[in-house]
Design an enzyme around this catalytic site. Structure first.
Site, PDB file in Angstrom:
ATOM      1  N   LEU A 116      -9.980 -16.001  19.591  1.00 28.39           N
ATOM      2  CA  LEU A 116      -8.895 -15.556  20.472  1.00 28.39           C
ATOM      3  C   LEU A 116      -7.985 -16.716  20.881  1.00 28.39           C
ATOM      4  O   LEU A 116      -8.455 -17.749  21.345  1.00 28.39           O
ATOM      5  CB  LEU A 116      -9.520 -14.921  21.724  1.00 28.39           C
ATOM      6  CG  LEU A 116      -8.545 -14.195  22.644  1.00 28.39           C
ATOM      7  CD1 LEU A 116      -7.958 -12.981  21.965  1.00 28.39           C
ATOM      8  CD2 LEU A 116      -9.254 -13.800  23.936  1.00 28.39           C
ATOM      9  N   ASP A 117      -6.685 -16.526  20.739  1.00 28.19           N
ATOM     10  CA  ASP A 117      -5.677 -17.519  21.155  1.00 28.19           C
ATOM     11  C   ASP A 117      -5.805 -18.848  20.403  1.00 28.19           C
ATOM     12  O   ASP A 117      -5.270 -19.867  20.855  1.00 28.19           O
ATOM     13  CB  ASP A 117      -5.747 -17.793  22.668  1.00 28.19           C
ATOM     14  CG  ASP A 117      -5.400 -16.571  23.498  1.00 28.19           C
ATOM     15  OD1 ASP A 117      -4.904 -15.595  22.912  1.00 28.19           O
ATOM     16  OD2 ASP A 117      -5.629 -16.593  24.704  1.00 28.19           O
ATOM     17  N   GLU A 118      -6.526 -18.856  19.282  1.00 31.62           N
ATOM     18  CA  GLU A 118      -6.744 -20.114  18.566  1.00 31.62           C
ATOM     19  C   GLU A 118      -6.107 -20.107  17.178  1.00 31.62           C
ATOM     20  O   GLU A 118      -6.213 -21.082  16.442  1.00 31.62           O
ATOM     21  CB  GLU A 118      -8.247 -20.403  18.425  1.00 31.62           C
ATOM     22  CG  GLU A 118      -8.985 -20.652  19.725  1.00 31.62           C
ATOM     23  CD  GLU A 118      -8.678 -22.026  20.327  1.00 31.62           C
ATOM     24  OE1 GLU A 118      -8.075 -22.867  19.642  1.00 31.62           O
ATOM     25  OE2 GLU A 118      -9.036 -22.231  21.504  1.00 31.62           O
TER      26      GLU A 118
END
Lengths: 291, 291, 291, 291
Positions: D235-237
């Site tokens: 996530l968000d990476e």
């Protein structure tokens, strides 16, 4: 230029004061507000020159029963400021400005204003959209906003402007030229009796006049931009409210500049309309104070 | 416009090719490089128009024993590109450009170049600084760089320029006007035989000519900026290499604009000099390609 | 954040007031100033929340014989503001802040501060530069500024900080960490009794801690930046004064990011120091008000 | 990142090549294109490290009867590039990518994509809009685009994602999460078999996770921004495609940050979708190359 949430509450007023500077003005104003039971939320003050310069002040305040108290406050302020020979404007922040949008064929600026209006971002009521072309009518009317077609092709300018003035006069507090590609006459602007904001598709004073993106490509600039300004009788010379630019390169064709510039245009115009309608903009000769 | 660390290694070459586009150029160039044992590190290619436009290519490559092999590679390229009637320039990336800096009284642009040079950021050798004023001599000489004073006050321009040409001619690959406040004659520019980069303290074509910050204050713009461009015989009209702006407001006096603009000037000029000295800039008529 | 030229005149004062908001504060302050014969040049006021929020005001005013009148004005303000339980600070704008700069091996932030100081841009007196390395001594001393070397390698931190406190305490109004690469203890910060501004080489809170450019390259961000903040006991968590970023791309190596970021670092730090020394910055918990 | 007008012409192809660098790749590719009668319009090439780094190339070319010739060219390229063990993708630029947009309640990102699509700015066909809320249906369907409602409230995630996969699988080349506020499972992403672009409402890696504007206000940052990235299981990476920020101040409430950030979000997302659909983006581990 943040939208002050609090200003949209009821019982919030905005006071603009401007004129020749002299000692004691701020104290006089804040005393009156304080005596009237107002609580100052924010205050911005600017003096163009401490030695005989021009004075500008924007004050946002909360006050119980504002709409009932406004006439009395207006009287007190009028009296006090007459002594200083200052102009002022006192408004109820909950009263939205009524605006008209004028457009031609480009839709990006109009749609951005409509979209922000629909989201409740812009503190305005859009009274009407006027265009010298059809094409935007569906987008406009689907939001319940009147659309008026005032064709210009083959018509004397006086006739067109007379029809437009008939629609606008007394009905709006502001006219926004959202890529309206006709030059308005001095008579129209004076007859209107309301300020007019225009978006110019260049970082003025560069590329004054027509076809700025083509000129920008030819000149090989590394930036293109847009300028929102009040309309005066001098074309492209009115006081600038907001400007912005984006970086471009040799890869961008004139068409690319136009497409990418459109993003800047809509952003700059919406930001200028928002500032104006939040009573943040004061004219200072050929320039502006934007608090 | 990142400095490519690898380009500073030895055995790295840079090839610029430009002229009228036609099919097969990229393949012809890369074939020659490949056959010569070069490994392409980066390649940027641009065509102004696929139908008979102008062709631009910058290729960075590594090649064992580059300096020894360069003449042979030059021959092969020259032959091949003659067929396409293209111009080219082939350089050893480890050979720094020799530059002269010309200045007047303002120090910010000169100091920024000196500082980047001292840090090893700018891939240049500063051969000399020439000024029509004294004042910068200590800063310059403390870095071991020759400083020459060529006063202009009360002297015929031809005499001054003759003295400057004497100093510069054959000694430098580039002249940088770092706020040199004299207009150079067409004869000087032609006589010099090297490109000249100037920094103009406005976002051209806005505020062409003198005193741009004062004009910017008067016009009430919300941006000030700077433009680095090649000097041509047409004042302030040469091909633009780099531009940038910063936001300003009514709070800024003309003096503030000048002070804050100085930051943009030094940044834009240094960036243009760096791009030029990394062979990233190609002229395209009155514009530039900056790879 | 324009430097107000007028503020550098003599007979100009700056008054900061902050605390819990309640009605009537602005009027009370401006009344006192007005009664004392002060003419307000600019006034910025902010309330974090109209319902029981925090109050912040910065007022710049001119007043004949300011330095003689300051104690009396201070008394009157103190009395009035006690009633509101507000804090304040009243300063003579002609009194420059005395600052110390602490640095390690990087020179870009120190040199930028020195250069702006030399140009008269920064309204400060640089009392000393302290470094845990030699290398900057010549640049510093050539401007007549004392340079002190407080080596850290192989020494207990307490000893180093004690020596630094000895140099600083009582001698400066502000300490600027211009890429000083040692963590200061809570004891040092408390013992110092003056604010400390640090420049962090990332757009905090991204890339907290060491080696932000390497981390930025690994994460593949398209922006790098810098953050100037007050130093508190919580590393990299102090109130932010200024931040900026620049666009980067895959072409930039970690070394390029560092080189290009250095430009942002020096700009952001100098801008924060300027704002602080013009009394524009007020702390609001973990954040700041920058007027 | 200019849209290349020429690429929208028919008979224009785009070739992406990527893998481990070794000498001779560019020459091999351009030879094949040249031999096949292609004329290169633009070529961008990047090597992450000249010593055994990764190779990336984007080539745009014109070629008579492209669609008929594509299979043969594909064969030749496949054969040649197998020798270098490189991956590639060869597309007809006139074939628009089919995209699906997924959204929740916020309309700004969806509307911006729809508006650019309607203007012909985005080289895509919008196959459908999927939302876990109603509310956007009219805006979507009025453009003739199918709208599917896949409510998530009170439903097992597997069931919702199964329904969504049914709609998407095989029907789209790209899924755009335009402020879709549900976390997608790794199974969904793998099952989809098409890339997914998400817009995160902060300048990652700052403020990872939920409520970034509230966190930004609490931290007192002077910038807010947005990040468009490919969605991965972390996530968000995922690899970042585009990022931008705007300056904010103490005047902005958390609600203001959200409102002003929305402008950045829509701009960054549209720009990332455009870059992806013009085949400008190549993944390089956790980062991207954007030509």
């Amino acid at each position: 230029m943040g939208a002050e949430k609090h200003e949209l509450f009821s019982d919030v007023g905005r006071l603009l004061v401007y004129g020749t500077d002299e000692p004691g003005i701020v104290a006089a104003i804040t005393d009156i507000l304080s005596a009237a039971g107002a609580n100052i939320i924010s205050l911005d003050q600017h003096t163009s020159d401490p030695d005989g310069g021009r004075f500008f002040q924007r004050t946002v305040f909360s006050m119980p029963h504002l709409s009932a108290e406004l006439p009395a406050l207006e009287d007190k302020l009028g009296e006090a400021l007459k002594r200083f020979r200052l102009d002022h404007s006192l408004v109820d922040a909950s009263k939205k400005k009524r605006i008209a949008v004028m457009a031609s064929t480009s839709d990006h600026c109009v749609l951005d204003l409509l979209w922000r209006y629909r989201r409740g971002e812009l503190p305005v009521d859009i009274a009407m959209v006027i265009s010298n072309h059809t094409g935007l009518d569906e987008d406009v009317r689907s939001l319940g906003i009147p659309f008026f077609h005032t064709p210009t092709a083959g018509k004397p300018r006086e006739e067109v402007e007379a029809r437009q003035l008939e629609l606008l006069k007394g009905n709006v507090d502001l006219v926004v030229l959202a890529r309206y590609m006709q030059i308005l006459t001095e008579d129209f602007i004076e007859g209107l009796g309301a300020p007019v904001i225009n978006i110019h598709h260049s970082f003025l004073p560069a590329f004054i006049g027509a076809a700025p993106y083509r000129k920008a490509k030819e000149r090989g600039v590394k930036l293109v931009g847009a300028t929102a300004h009040y309309v005066t009788k001098d074309l492209d010379e009115g006081p600038i409210i907001a400007q912005d630019v984006i970086a471009v390169s040799h890869r961008d064709t004139a068409a690319d500049l136009q497409r990418r510039g459109a993003d800047v245009e809509r952003r700059v115009l919406s930001s200028a309309v928002q500032a104006h309608c939040e009573d943040r903009v004061l004219r200072d000769g050929s320039a502006t104070i934007v608090f």
